[in-house]
Structure formats: C-alpha cells, structure tokens
Design a protein around this motif. Structure first.
Motif, PDB file in Angstrom:
ATOM      1  N   ARG A 169       0.832  -1.210   0.000  1.00 57.91           N
ATOM      2  CA  ARG A 169       0.000   0.000   0.000  1.00 57.91           C
ATOM      3  C   ARG A 169       0.866   1.260   0.000  1.00 57.91           C
ATOM      4  O   ARG A 169       0.602   2.212  -0.721  1.00 57.91           O
ATOM      5  N   ARG A 170       1.889   1.287   0.858  1.00 55.67           N
ATOM      6  CA  ARG A 170       2.741   2.476   0.926  1.00 55.67           C
ATOM      7  C   ARG A 170       3.392   2.744  -0.422  1.00 55.67           C
ATOM      8  O   ARG A 170       3.389   3.879  -0.914  1.00 55.67           O
ATOM      9  N   THR A 171       3.936   1.710  -1.030  1.00 58.57           N
ATOM     10  CA  THR A 171       4.569   1.868  -2.344  1.00 58.57           C
ATOM     11  C   THR A 171       3.562   2.375  -3.362  1.00 58.57           C
ATOM     12  O   THR A 171       3.874   3.247  -4.184  1.00 58.57           O
ATOM     13  N   PHE A 172       2.337   1.837  -3.297  1.00 54.73           N
ATOM     14  CA  PHE A 172       1.319   2.274  -4.249  1.00 54.73           C
ATOM     15  C   PHE A 172       1.043   3.765  -4.112  1.00 54.73           C
ATOM     16  O   PHE A 172       1.049   4.502  -5.105  1.00 54.73           O
ATOM     17  N   PHE A 173       0.764   4.236  -2.894  1.00 48.27           N
ATOM     18  CA  PHE A 173       0.380   5.638  -2.726  1.00 48.27           C
ATOM     19  C   PHE A 173       1.540   6.585  -3.015  1.00 48.27           C
ATOM     20  O   PHE A 173       1.324   7.676  -3.564  1.00 48.27           O
ATOM     21  N   VAL A 174       2.754   6.188  -2.668  1.00 53.00           N
ATOM     22  CA  VAL A 174       3.910   7.026  -3.010  1.00 53.00           C
ATOM     23  C   VAL A 174       4.032   7.139  -4.523  1.00 53.00           C
ATOM     24  O   VAL A 174       4.185   8.235  -5.083  1.00 53.00           O
ATOM     25  N   GLY A 175       3.966   5.996  -5.212  1.00 54.47           N
ATOM     26  CA  GLY A 175       4.074   6.007  -6.672  1.00 54.47           C
ATOM     27  C   GLY A 175       2.912   6.720  -7.333  1.00 54.47           C
ATOM     28  O   GLY A 175       3.106   7.515  -8.264  1.00 54.47           O
ATOM     29  N   PHE A 176       1.698   6.466  -6.845  1.00 54.80           N
ATOM     30  CA  PHE A 176       0.523   7.100  -7.436  1.00 54.80           C
ATOM     31  C   PHE A 176       0.580   8.608  -7.248  1.00 54.80           C
ATOM     32  O   PHE A 176       0.299   9.374  -8.186  1.00 54.80           O
TER      33      PHE A 176
ATOM     34  N   VAL B 179      -1.011  13.234  -1.570  1.00 60.10           N
ATOM     35  CA  VAL B 179      -1.030  11.771  -1.586  1.00 60.10           C
ATOM     36  C   VAL B 179       0.379  11.230  -1.397  1.00 60.10           C
ATOM     37  O   VAL B 179       0.604  10.272  -0.622  1.00 60.10           O
ATOM     38  N   LEU B 180       1.340  11.831  -2.092  1.00 63.12           N
ATOM     39  CA  LEU B 180       2.737  11.408  -1.958  1.00 63.12           C
ATOM     40  C   LEU B 180       3.217  11.556  -0.514  1.00 63.12           C
ATOM     41  O   LEU B 180       3.828  10.638   0.056  1.00 63.12           O
ATOM     42  N   THR B 181       2.936  12.700   0.084  1.00 63.61           N
ATOM     43  CA  THR B 181       3.357  12.947   1.468  1.00 63.61           C
ATOM     44  C   THR B 181       2.687  11.974   2.430  1.00 63.61           C
ATOM     45  O   THR B 181       3.332  11.422   3.337  1.00 63.61           O
ATOM     46  N   GLY B 182       1.381  11.770   2.245  1.00 66.03           N
ATOM     47  CA  GLY B 182       0.673  10.821   3.091  1.00 66.03           C
ATOM     48  C   GLY B 182       1.243   9.420   2.980  1.00 66.03           C
ATOM     49  O   GLY B 182       1.390   8.706   3.979  1.00 66.03           O
ATOM     50  N   GLY B 183       1.587   9.011   1.765  1.00 65.02           N
ATOM     51  CA  GLY B 183       2.184   7.695   1.578  1.00 65.02           C
ATOM     52  C   GLY B 183       3.557   7.582   2.208  1.00 65.02           C
ATOM     53  O   GLY B 183       3.873   6.597   2.888  1.00 65.02           O
ATOM     54  N   LEU B 184       4.392   8.605   2.023  1.00 67.74           N
ATOM     55  CA  LEU B 184       5.760   8.568   2.551  1.00 67.74           C
ATOM     56  C   LEU B 184       5.796   8.541   4.074  1.00 67.74           C
ATOM     57  O   LEU B 184       6.677   7.902   4.662  1.00 67.74           O
ATOM     58  N   THR B 185       4.872   9.250   4.711  1.00 67.92           N
ATOM     59  CA  THR B 185       4.897   9.366   6.172  1.00 67.92           C
ATOM     60  C   THR B 185       4.183   8.222   6.886  1.00 67.92           C
ATOM     61  O   THR B 185       4.182   8.183   8.121  1.00 67.92           O
ATOM     62  N   GLY B 186       3.611   7.301   6.131  1.00 70.73           N
ATOM     63  CA  GLY B 186       2.934   6.150   6.730  1.00 70.73           C
ATOM     64  C   GLY B 186       3.740   4.882   6.565  1.00 70.73           C
ATOM     65  O   GLY B 186       4.648   4.802   5.726  1.00 70.73           O
ATOM     66  N   PRO B 187       3.421   3.859   7.353  1.00 72.41           N
ATOM     67  CA  PRO B 187       4.126   2.585   7.258  1.00 72.41           C
ATOM     68  C   PRO B 187       3.576   1.715   6.134  1.00 72.41           C
ATOM     69  O   PRO B 187       2.533   2.011   5.559  1.00 72.41           O
TER      70      PRO B 187
END
Length: 440
Positions: free
Chosen positions: A315-322, A423-431
C-alpha cells in the motif's frame, strides 16, 4: 462485478488462524458483498439530491436563490458525515460493526423515504427547504455511520491476500452509483414533461434509494455477523480520544493528509472539470455527460485494479508512486483537454485524467482499516475519511480567487499538483501495511 467477486473470493482458503476454513469463507463472502452493495447505497444517497433535485428545484424551493439553496443541501450532507463518524465510530468499536451498520442503514432508508414524501413549495413555502435540509443532515449522519462500520467489517473478514481487491470492489461503487442516478433521471425526464417530473417524478429515485437501503438492512440482519477479529477480547478504550490525542493521533494526521489529496483530485477531476467543459468547449450538455460517463466507467475498473495492485506491491509503495505520477501527469492531462481536437481525442484525455486521479481510491478501504487497530478501527476509519472531505469540498470559495491570479486552467492545474503531493506525502509518512497477514 458479481462474477469478478465470485471468481476472486470463492476459490481461496481462509488464512484466519484458529477457525475452520469452511466456516470462515461464507462470512468472508457475505461481509464483502455487504461492503460492496452497502457502499453503493451510500454513494447513491450522497449523489441523489445533487442530480435528482436539480430539475425540480424551482418547484420545491421556489424560484429565488436556486443555486444557494442547492448549496445548502450539499453543505447539510457534508456536515452530517463527520458527525456520523464521530457518533457511530465509537459505537461500532464498542458494541459491534454489524449492529451499527443496521442502525445506520435503517436511518438512511427512513430519511430517503421521508424526503420522497415532502410536500412542494406551493404547500409549505420555505418549510419544504427546511425539512429537506434537516433530513439531509440526518441522512449525512447515518451515511457517516454506515461506511464507518460496514467497510471496516468487510476488511476484517477479508482474506489478507485479497483485501486490496475487496477494497477496490467496494470503492468502485461510487462511480456506478453516480451513473445509475444520472441514468434514472435521464429516463424520467425523457418520459415525463418538466412539470410532471417537478411535481412527483423526482420522488421515484428517492423511493428506490430507500428500498435499496431497506434491502441491505434485511441482508445484514439475515447473513452478517461481526468478525472473529472484533470478537476477540480487547480493551474497549475511548476511541475518539485515542485517535485525536492518544497513540493513534499520528495515524489520523497521516491518513488525513493522504485522503485530502484524493478528495481534492475528485473535486477537480469531476465537478470542476464538468463545469469547465461546459464553459470552454463547443460540446453540448448531452455530449459532455456522455464523455464523463465513459471516463467514470473506465475509472471504476481502474479502481479495482489499483486495489489489487496495492496488495502485490504494498500500500505504501502504491500511494507514493501514485502521488508522484499523478502530480506530474494530472495537470498535464488536464491542460491537454482544452487543446484536444475532436470529441474522440477529448474523451480519451478525460478518461486518462480520471485514471490518474480518482482511481487512487482503490486501496483506500483496505489501507484505512489497516492503519488503525481493532479497538479504534471504525472511529479512525470514519474520522479520517469524513474530515478529509471538508477542505477540498470548499473549493467554490478558494478556487475563484486562485483563478483570478493564475488563470482559469492554471489554478486547477496547480491544485492537481497539490493533490498529488498530498497523496505522496501521506504515503511517505505512513508505514507499509499490506504485509500484515491479519488485521489486529
């Protein structure tokens, strides 16, 4: 859709420890179906007043201040959703997801039925608008309660290997509900004259929505129980305190940022884009509706794919990439729409914009459920999903000043970049959450 769900969920053995696989699999299927169709009912109710009441607005509210009155109805629903999450989230965490879902569905069914029975402006004057506003506020509260309990319930039952797919199937109901309402209203306006539709035709979609909600209530009463995860002994804390000022505060802030980006994508890529197409292109209203319908259908399938992809890559990889890809491609795609030559090319670009923006919702059901432990899962899910709607939805107030500074299209392009960065920030700051085999 049902074929996809069956082919993906029926063939797997449950990974839930300590439970016979044959006992769990029916629960998985039923809970996931409940989440899918329950979200359809939710989304049907959310979009219904915006689409179905517009042609009858003058008959219901009087000819004055039609735009502001429609805005008030939207605001009433908007305010109700976080209130519903705040009320029903802790109830769901403490006494169970299933009973909370049933209460919320009953409330949705009743408020839609009552709206269908509201007298016209000729009978009550401004009282008609007042009654609808109160019912929409109550309906928003029950809506917030339904997805706050039903979606975490479906995720708790789901096989971890297919939780992302289940999330995608739940989330894709939003565009289908929107399309269904538009289709019903289109048919009614085709067979009824304007006066007849304004008098009673608009009531039909509300009656259908009420019947669907009652149908889902019967389904939950007959087939769905709380998950083994929720039934395990756990300390039932003060869920709202835990997520706002306790150990889960960081998770709430992180997913709030991520979801704010996704909601901003939604507002810019659907209602704002539709308005810009009407103003800045030579296309007629019917053609624009067809273009948006096609784009919405493609984005629905993309949501399912994104949900399952997030299980494969994380999930983290997805949201960072998306978020990164969308921050680059969304503004470029948006600006390209207004230089497209021919309706076909324009449609393809609009489809591309939908795919690189709203399809990111696919993993949301799974991700938000995974970010919060069982004791506060519904509260965390509901508040992060509902509160993040508010700031993006206020775009009618901040978009015009931005357009005065940056131009009509430039301002929207900047907001699309901002959405991707959120979205990128939310993904990066989550596990990373999808590696967890079972929800805890």
């Amino acid at each position: 859709m049902s074929h996809i769900a069956r082919s993906q969920f029926h063939k797997s053995r449950s990974d839930t420890a300590g439970e016979p696989p044959n006992a769990i699999r029916p629960g998985v299927r039923r809970a996931v179906r409940g989440g899918i169709f329950g979200n359809y009912v939710d989304q049907f109710d959310i979009f219904l007043p915006v689409i179905a009441l517009a042609p009858a607005a003058a008959h219901l509210f009087g000819p004055e201040n039609l735009v502001s009155n429609a805005g008030l109805i939207f605001v009433a629903t908007l305010l109700g959703r976080p209130l519903g999450a705040a009320v029903f989230g802790p109830i769901s965490d403490r006494i169970g997801r299933t009973v909370t879902t049933k209460v919320a569905l009953a409330g949705i069914a009743l408020t839609m039925l009552l709206i269908a029975l509201v007298p016209s402006h000729a009978v009550l004057g401004t009282g008609t608008l007042s009654i609808i506003l109160v019912l929409r506020l109550l309906g928003g509260i029950f809506l917030g309660g339904e997805y706050t309990s039903a979606i975490p319930l479906a995720m708790e039952w789901s096989d971890p290997q297919r939780r992302g797919l289940a999330s995608g199937l739940i989330m894709w109901m939003s565009p289908w509900a929107n399309a269904t309402i538009a289709g019903i209203v289109f048919v009614l306006l085709s067979v009824l004259d304007t006066e007849t539709y304004s008098a009673w035709g608009w009531r039909i979609p509300f009656l259908l929505g009420s019947l669907m909600a009652f149908g889902m209530l019967i389904y939950y009463r007959s087939y769905i129980a709380d998950s083994p995860v929720w039934k395990q002994p756990a300390q039932r804390t003060s869920p709202l305190k835990e997520i706002f000022i306790g150990e889960q505060h960081g998770a709430l802030v992180q997913v709030f940022v991520l979801m704010s980006g996704l909601w901003l994508f939604t507002d810019m890529a659907i209602p704002v884009l539709t308005g810009q197409l009407k103003v800045d292109t030579h296309l007629g209203a019917q053609t624009i509706s067809f273009v948006m319908m096609c784009a919405t259908a493609v984005s629905a399938f993309a949501m399912v794919g994104c949900g399952h992809l997030s299980t494969l890559i994380g999930r983290r990889t997805f949201f960072v990439g998306f978020g990164l890809i969308a921050a680059v491609l969304a503004p470029i795609t948006y600006l390209a729409i207004f230089s497209a030559e021919g309706t076909t090319n324009l449609m393809l670009i609009v489809v591309a914009l939908q795919v690189v923006t709203v399809s990111g919702y696919g993993p949301v059901g799974a991700y938000l459920a995974e970010r919060f432990p069982t004791a506060v899962r519904s509260s965390g899910y509901g508040m992060s999903y509902s509160l993040s709607i508010v700031l993006p939805a206020l775009y009618p107030y901040y978009l015009p000043p931005l357009q005065n500074m940056l131009g009509e299209h430039g301002a929207i392009a900047i907001l699309l970049i901002l959405a991707g960065l959120l979205v990128l920030t939310g993904g990066l700051t989550g596990p990373e959450t999808s590696k967890i085999r079972q929800l805890q």
